[in-house]
Design a protein around this motif. Structure first.
Motif, PDB file in Angstrom:
ATOM      1  N   LEU A 142       0.815  -1.216   0.000  1.00 46.72           N
ATOM      2  CA  LEU A 142       0.000   0.000   0.000  1.00 46.72           C
ATOM      3  C   LEU A 142       0.846   1.263   0.000  1.00 46.72           C
ATOM      4  N   ILE A 143       1.993   1.239   0.676  1.00 48.32           N
ATOM      5  CA  ILE A 143       2.813   2.444   0.786  1.00 48.32           C
ATOM      6  C   ILE A 143       4.019   2.405  -0.137  1.00 48.32           C
ATOM      7  N   LYS A 144       4.025   1.500  -1.105  1.00 50.59           N
ATOM      8  CA  LYS A 144       5.135   1.362  -2.028  1.00 50.59           C
ATOM      9  C   LYS A 144       5.391   2.679  -2.747  1.00 50.59           C
ATOM     10  N   ASP A 145       6.643   3.062  -2.777  1.00 54.29           N
ATOM     11  CA  ASP A 145       7.031   4.261  -3.501  1.00 54.29           C
ATOM     12  C   ASP A 145       7.276   3.927  -4.966  1.00 54.29           C
ATOM     13  N   TYR A 146       6.946   4.865  -5.793  1.00 51.89           N
ATOM     14  CA  TYR A 146       7.208   4.774  -7.220  1.00 51.89           C
ATOM     15  C   TYR A 146       8.326   5.755  -7.556  1.00 51.89           C
ATOM     16  N   GLU A 147       8.860   5.636  -8.759  1.00 55.20           N
ATOM     17  CA  GLU A 147       9.928   6.521  -9.195  1.00 55.20           C
ATOM     18  C   GLU A 147       9.600   7.089 -10.565  1.00 55.20           C
ATOM     19  N   ILE A 148       9.992   8.341 -10.777  1.00 49.75           N
ATOM     20  CA  ILE A 148       9.991   8.889 -12.129  1.00 49.75           C
ATOM     21  C   ILE A 148      11.369   8.570 -12.703  1.00 49.75           C
ATOM     22  N   ILE A 149      11.366   7.851 -13.810  1.00 42.10           N
ATOM     23  CA  ILE A 149      12.600   7.528 -14.511  1.00 42.10           C
ATOM     24  C   ILE A 149      12.710   8.472 -15.699  1.00 42.10           C
ATOM     25  N   LEU A 150      13.801   9.208 -15.765  1.00 43.71           N
ATOM     26  CA  LEU A 150      14.072  10.118 -16.869  1.00 43.71           C
ATOM     27  C   LEU A 150      15.056   9.439 -17.802  1.00 43.71           C
ATOM     28  N   TYR A 151      14.750   9.478 -19.115  1.00 42.25           N
ATOM     29  CA  TYR A 151      15.576   8.810 -20.114  1.00 42.25           C
ATOM     30  C   TYR A 151      16.344   9.817 -20.965  1.00 42.25           C
ATOM     31  N   ASN A 152      17.468   9.381 -21.474  1.00 41.68           N
ATOM     32  CA  ASN A 152      18.307  10.211 -22.332  1.00 41.68           C
ATOM     33  C   ASN A 152      17.632  10.425 -23.681  1.00 41.68           C
ATOM     34  N   ASP A 153      17.889  11.586 -24.260  1.00 43.25           N
ATOM     35  CA  ASP A 153      17.465  11.863 -25.631  1.00 43.25           C
ATOM     36  C   ASP A 153      18.534  12.721 -26.294  1.00 43.25           C
ATOM     37  N   ASP A 154      18.421  12.882 -27.596  1.00 46.34           N
ATOM     38  CA  ASP A 154      19.387  13.681 -28.346  1.00 46.34           C
ATOM     39  C   ASP A 154      18.827  15.049 -28.706  1.00 46.34           C
ATOM     40  N   VAL A 155      17.747  15.453 -28.040  1.00 47.86           N
ATOM     41  CA  VAL A 155      17.046  16.678 -28.411  1.00 47.86           C
ATOM     42  C   VAL A 155      17.299  17.804 -27.414  1.00 47.86           C
ATOM     43  N   ASN A 156      17.159  17.518 -26.137  1.00 47.55           N
ATOM     44  CA  ASN A 156      17.195  18.561 -25.107  1.00 47.55           C
ATOM     45  C   ASN A 156      18.614  18.820 -24.604  1.00 47.55           C
TER      46      ASN A 156
END
Length: 91
Positions: free
Chosen positions: A17-31
């Protein structure tokens, strides 16, 4: 079922119930590095050094967990990163 088994089962349910989630940011060739750093400061409330370190990890490792929390907390932040043109997902 013994008291110990019931207690362990209750702990397992609470952990789910209290499991944390993560935002995963991925590499790109644009920004650019600066753009990603600014986005992490603005959206994920990173300190400048933390944002820079995460950006370097994304660049060299291909991805980085940039924010941890509940799904409800992370969903609008991930959406904002996506609106800015970054590649991110919640896991």
């Amino acid at each position: 079922m013994s008291t110990i088994e019931k207690t362990l089962e209750s702990i397992d349910v609470l952990e789910q119930l209290i499991k944390d989630y993560e935002i995963i940011l991925y590499n790109d060739d644009v920004n650019s590095f600066d753009f990603v750093i600014d986005a992490l400061i603005d959206v994920c409330e990173h300190e400048p050094l933390q944002a820079e370190q995460c950006t370097m990890l994304v660049h060299y490792k291909g991805k980085c967990a940039v924010k941890t929390g509940s799904y409800e907390e992370l969903k609008p932040k991930c959406s904002k990163l996506l609106e800015l043109g970054l590649s991110a997902e919640i896991k």
